[in-house]
Design a protein around this motif. Structure first.
Motif, PDB file in Angstrom:
ATOM      1  N   GLY A  22       6.125   6.320   8.374  1.00 17.88           N
ATOM      2  CA  GLY A  22       5.488   4.893   7.257  1.00 17.88           C
ATOM      3  C   GLY A  22       4.559   5.874   7.431  1.00 17.88           C
ATOM      4  N   LEU A  23       3.017   5.515   5.754  1.00 17.45           N
ATOM      5  CA  LEU A  23       1.878   6.194   5.193  1.00 17.45           C
ATOM      6  C   LEU A  23       0.837   5.230   5.679  1.00 17.45           C
ATOM      7  CD1 LEU A  23       0.203   8.634   4.233  1.00 17.45           C
ATOM      8  CD2 LEU A  23       0.989   6.599   2.000  1.00 17.45           C
ATOM      9  N   GLU A  24      -0.174   5.016   6.955  1.00 14.67           N
ATOM     10  CA  GLU A  24      -1.190   4.145   7.151  1.00 14.67           C
ATOM     11  C   GLU A  24      -2.487   4.784   6.954  1.00 14.67           C
ATOM     12  OE1 GLU A  24      -1.327   2.150  11.180  1.00 14.67           O
ATOM     13  OE2 GLU A  24      -3.549   3.486  12.085  1.00 14.67           O
ATOM     14  N   GLY A  25      -3.472   3.801   6.252  1.00 11.02           N
ATOM     15  CA  GLY A  25      -4.777   4.337   6.019  1.00 11.02           C
ATOM     16  C   GLY A  25      -5.811   3.915   7.061  1.00 11.02           C
ATOM     17  N   GLU A  26      -6.667   3.595   7.872  1.00  6.75           N
ATOM     18  CA  GLU A  26      -7.856   3.413   8.692  1.00  6.75           C
ATOM     19  C   GLU A  26      -8.830   3.475   7.947  1.00  6.75           C
ATOM     20  OE1 GLU A  26      -7.362   4.962  12.412  1.00  6.75           O
ATOM     21  OE2 GLU A  26      -7.142   7.164  11.029  1.00  6.75           O
ATOM     22  N   ILE A  27      -9.976   3.002   8.540  1.00  9.46           N
ATOM     23  CA  ILE A  27     -12.089   3.003   8.115  1.00  9.46           C
ATOM     24  C   ILE A  27     -12.165   2.497   9.535  1.00  9.46           C
ATOM     25  CG2 ILE A  27     -12.092  -0.032   7.318  1.00  9.46           C
ATOM     26  CD1 ILE A  27     -13.783   1.823   5.467  1.00  9.46           C
ATOM     27  N   GLU A  28     -13.390   3.298   9.657  1.00  2.00           N
ATOM     28  CA  GLU A  28     -13.267   2.933  10.975  1.00  2.00           C
ATOM     29  C   GLU A  28     -15.583   2.985  11.584  1.00  2.00           C
ATOM     30  OE1 GLU A  28     -11.382   5.872  13.158  1.00  2.00           O
ATOM     31  OE2 GLU A  28     -12.615   7.291  13.144  1.00  2.00           O
ATOM     32  N   GLY A  29     -15.735   2.851  12.156  1.00  2.00           N
ATOM     33  CA  GLY A  29     -17.271   2.941  12.869  1.00  2.00           C
ATOM     34  C   GLY A  29     -17.700   2.919  13.971  1.00  2.00           C
TER      35      GLY A  29
END
Length: 816
Positions: free
Chosen positions: A681-688
């Protein structure tokens, strides 16, 4: 009893029945009862003996001590056809073994009443008077020679009515805070500067819209009036404000009660130096009986707190938490809770994140007597590192109650506990070793710094467990070796010191819940003995330091995934803080406070489990498709800094490892396809996050901090399904992150530098289904970022920052 400054407005929220999680004051506990004429008599007494490893809630120089706490309660309740009346009294008396200055006596007496007016209408009210002390962990603790004592009278009055389909609650509260003077050096602290009266009034109107749903609107106003015109911090802190909000509530009988709200929180201050506060108001509350023996309570709330910080008008405090309680047997109950509090000081650069966790086990010897074990953990991470602290408390208690009864839910049918047997395993710890250092430096200055680095190791574990239906209790031992080490070197002519962890041995209880497809989600506590090597060499070449064998307390949790034929995989996170120690080079003493975050990947074998038939193929977890989710966890941010320095020996080079931990929150989403047991699979993420390594040298020296503000990543995931229990996966890919570096040299140079950096992330995780579409995962990753330079000074001096990150997260996702 802790002074968590909820003010009168939170008493009002209780009166209105709003979603901030505060119950009405008349809701006193009825653990036990008998008969005294027309009254029901309630009463209990508990005596606890425990240990507090950081009595004064300090970053460095922690002092531990044993103590005992006596907690009696008594109440009288009259339930009539028209009038209900409750009288109560309670106390908490604490005595320390050595630190007798911290002894305290808290008490409260009160009464509440309600009058039934018929036709679903009532008037209710109450009053109480409390003698309390301010806990050393309070952000407003005045740090005197003794804790701050104060009195706290309160009163409330309200009216509630149902005019189908409308529901109305209106009320008001009064609260008085009267602080004593506190002995201090060189002179006493004037408590009168904090004395104040708090008035609130508000209204809540709801309308049923069917199927258990209700829409509502609410608002309140408050006045905060200090006795002294110029008070805490030399300011006039009188103010007025309030909140307006709207929300939804959902009720299903006595099984579930959930509500959420949003609105505006505001406050105006009399002192012209303070700006008015306008912030979003948020709140939520959930009470959910998942079964007759299990209750979940969760909340989200935001309040505006008073503060003694001189240049700040107040604190926007946002807190969230959850508590789970479960009856394992009619005479054995288990509970655990977790709270996170974010305090944002208005108008000054001070933010604090506090993590609070507790867990306990209660065993009823008979319906009147019980034994109780409780563990609690607190950790505060502040942008002003002097306010950081962590604290562990362990208590063993014996209690008695008047009424002969077991807890609610004890009438249910219970299966006999089943021994799950012994187990053994091996694991790989990936450790983040941190040291909070404080000590004197030249020019009558002082150093406060966060050092740390990443390391690997190897270990063994083993234990024994018992199951109570789907719930699990066990005891586990572990031992491991580690190569975690951080270094500080300033050569030639400067200090060279380092801390390395060699080995550790730990033991403690494990408690968890066995999910439908076999995975075990668990929490752990423990006591750990570890060996540290501290090397310390001064500019003169003289050597200090040596070996330190330290005792630490550990808290954490993980996920265990069955892999067939008695084998299992596990991912386990734990945080351990150790007793601190001193190194004594001239001109003074450096204090070292070590802690450790460990993510451990393990393989184990549980004896006595039946082996599957050879060649048998059962159901397989299928994670194919699109998905979205949220995740949160703990980030350890490392920053290796190199650059030129000058000293009495001439020019030198600094090479040092700095590190800090903080909360990390983010969103993720992606798509994948299954090929039998394999997944791609391919996954994107955003974080702080809030991790921020820093150094504060309070003289003519340097001060700097590194803050990763946010990150965006793209990862490939390769997984392997472990039957229907879930899958184990690997991840890897690029991450783009923004770092802000604040840098100051003496009183002449101060810069703030922002850099967008590319990093490469690799990791591993476990994923298991929670339902048909929901899934839970534990994810660990390590990211190495490109380095960057910060230029300062008239001569073009440059420091190089080489950042990396160790990240453990728990996520919940929805698969479409």
């Amino acid at each position: 009893m802790k002074l968590m400054l909820r003010l009168a407005l939170l008493s009002l929220i209780g009166v209105l029945g709003a979603s901030h999680g505060v119950l009405a004051q008349e809701g006193q506990s009825e653990d036990s009862k008998g008969d005294v004429g027309p009254f029901d008599l309630t009463g209990s007494v508990e005596l606890g003996v425990g240990y507090d490893d950081n009595v004064y809630a300090q970053r460095n120089g922690k002092v531990g001590d044993a103590l005992w706490v006596l907690s009696p309660e008594i109440g009288l309740t009259l339930e009539g056809e028209v009038v209900d009346l409750k009288l109560y009294g309670e106390a908490e008396i604490g005595r320390y073994w050595s630190e007798s200055s911290e002894d305290y006596e808290d008490a409260e007496v009160g009464a509440s009443a309600s009058i039934d007016l018929g036709e679903k209408r009532e008037i209710f009210g109450g009053a109480s008077y409390a003698w309390e002390h301010e806990d050393r962990s309070s952000p407003d603790a005045v740090n005197g020679l003794e804790p701050q004592n104060y009195t706290n009278p309160r009163a409330h009055l309200g009216y509630a009515a149902v005019y189908d389909p409308l529901e109305l609650r209106i009320g008001g509260t009064y609260e008085r805070l009267d602080f004593d003077d506190v002995p201090a050096i060189p002179s006493p602290i004037d408590g009168d500067l904090r004395d104040r009266d708090l008035y609130t009034a508000g209204l809540r109107l709801g309308r049923d819209i069917g199927a258990g749903w209700q829409v509502f609107g609410q608002g309140y106003g408050d006045l905060r009036r200090y006795d002294e015109e110029v008070n805490a911090g030399g300011k006039d802190r009188d103010s007025g404000g309030g909140s307006v909000a709207a929300g939804l509530r959902y009720r299903v009988g006595k099984t579930m009660d959930f509500e959420v709200l949003g609105g505006l929180l505001y406050q105006d201050y009399d002192d012209p130096a303070f700006e008015s506060v306008f912030k979003p108001d948020i709140g939520a509350q959930l009470d959910w009986w998942t079964s007759s023996r299990t209750k979940v309570h969760a909340y989200l709330e935001r309040t505006l707190e008073e503060t003694t910080a001189p240049e700040s008008p107040g604190i926007i405090s946002t807190s969230a938490g959850a508590t789970v309680s479960h009856l394992l047997r009619r005479d054995l109950s288990l509970y655990a809770g977790l709270d996170v509090v974010q305090d944002d000081y208005q108008e000054i650069d001070r933010d604090e994140l506090t993590l609070l966790a507790d867990a306990g086990l209660r065993h009823y010897l008979d319906p009147n007597f019980y034994l109780d074990f409780n563990y609690s953990f607190a950790r505060r991470d502040s942008t002003l590192s002097a306010y950081d602290y962590d604290n562990h408390q362990v208590f063993f208690s014996v209690g008695a109650q008047l009424d002969s009864r077991y807890p609610e839910g004890a009438e249910a049918a219970f299966a006999d506990p089943v021994g799950e047997g012994f187990y053994v395993g091996t694991q790989v710890p990936m450790g983040s070793l941190h040291t909070e250092l404080a000590g004197p430096r030249g020019n009558n200055g002082s150093l406060t710094a966060d050092f740390g680095d990443f390391g690997l190791g190897a270990g063994l574990f083993g234990g024994y467990g018992i199951s109570f239906d789907d719930w699990y209790l066990g005891l586990e031992l572990d031992g491991e070796w580690s190569d975690s080490q951080w270094d500080h070197a300033r050569l030639p002519g400067g200090r060279v010191f380092s801390v390395a962890k060699d080995w550790s041995v730990g033991a403690g209880p494990v408690a968890g819940y066995r999910m439908a497809h076999g995975p075990l989600a668990y929490g752990r506590l423990g006591v750990v003995g570890s060996s540290f090597d501290t090397s310390y060499q001064t500019a003169s070449g003289k050597n200090f330091g040596g070996r330190e064998d330290l005792l630490g307390f550990r808290v954490g949790g993980g996920l265990e995934m069955p892999a067939g034929d008695g084998f299992f995989l596990r991912m386990d996170y734990s945080y351990t803080s150790y007793s601190d120690y001193d190194i004594s080079p001239p001109p003074g003493v450096d204090n070292f406070a070590n802690s450790e975050s460990l993510v451990r990947l393990g393989v184990g074998y549980r004896f006595g489990e039946e082996e599957s038939d050879e060649g048998e193929v059962g159901p397989t977890y299928d994670p194919a498709g699109f998905y979205l989710g949220g995740q949160g966890g703990i980030a350890s941010l490392f920053s290796n800094i190199t650059g030129p320095r000058s000293n009495n020996a001439g020019n030198s080079i600094l090479d040092a490892d700095y590190s800090d931990e903080g909360l990390n929150l983010g969103l993720f989403g992606g798509w994948g396809e299954s090929y039998q047991r394999l997944y791609l699979g391919l996954e994107g993420e955003i974080e702080g996050g809030s991790a921020q390594p820093d150094l504060e040298r309070l003289d003519e020296g340097r001060r700097f901090s590194v803050d990763k503000q946010f990150g965006v990543g793209l990862n490939l995931r390769l997984g392997y399904a472990l039957g229907e229990a879930g899958m184990v996966y690997l991840r890897g890919g690029p991450v783009w992150a923004r770092f802000e570096t604040d840098y100051a040299v003496g009183n002449t140079t101060s810069i703030s530098d922002s850099d967008n950096q590319l990093g490469w992330r690799g990791g591993v995780g476990l994923e298991t289904p929670l339902g048909e579409d929901l899934f839970l995962r534990l994810d660990y990753s390590y990211t190495a970022y490109d380095d960057f330079d910060v230029a300062y000074g008239a001569m073009g001096e440059v420091d190089n920052f080489d950042n990396s990150e160790s990240l453990f997260r728990v996520g919940v996702g929805w698969r479409f």
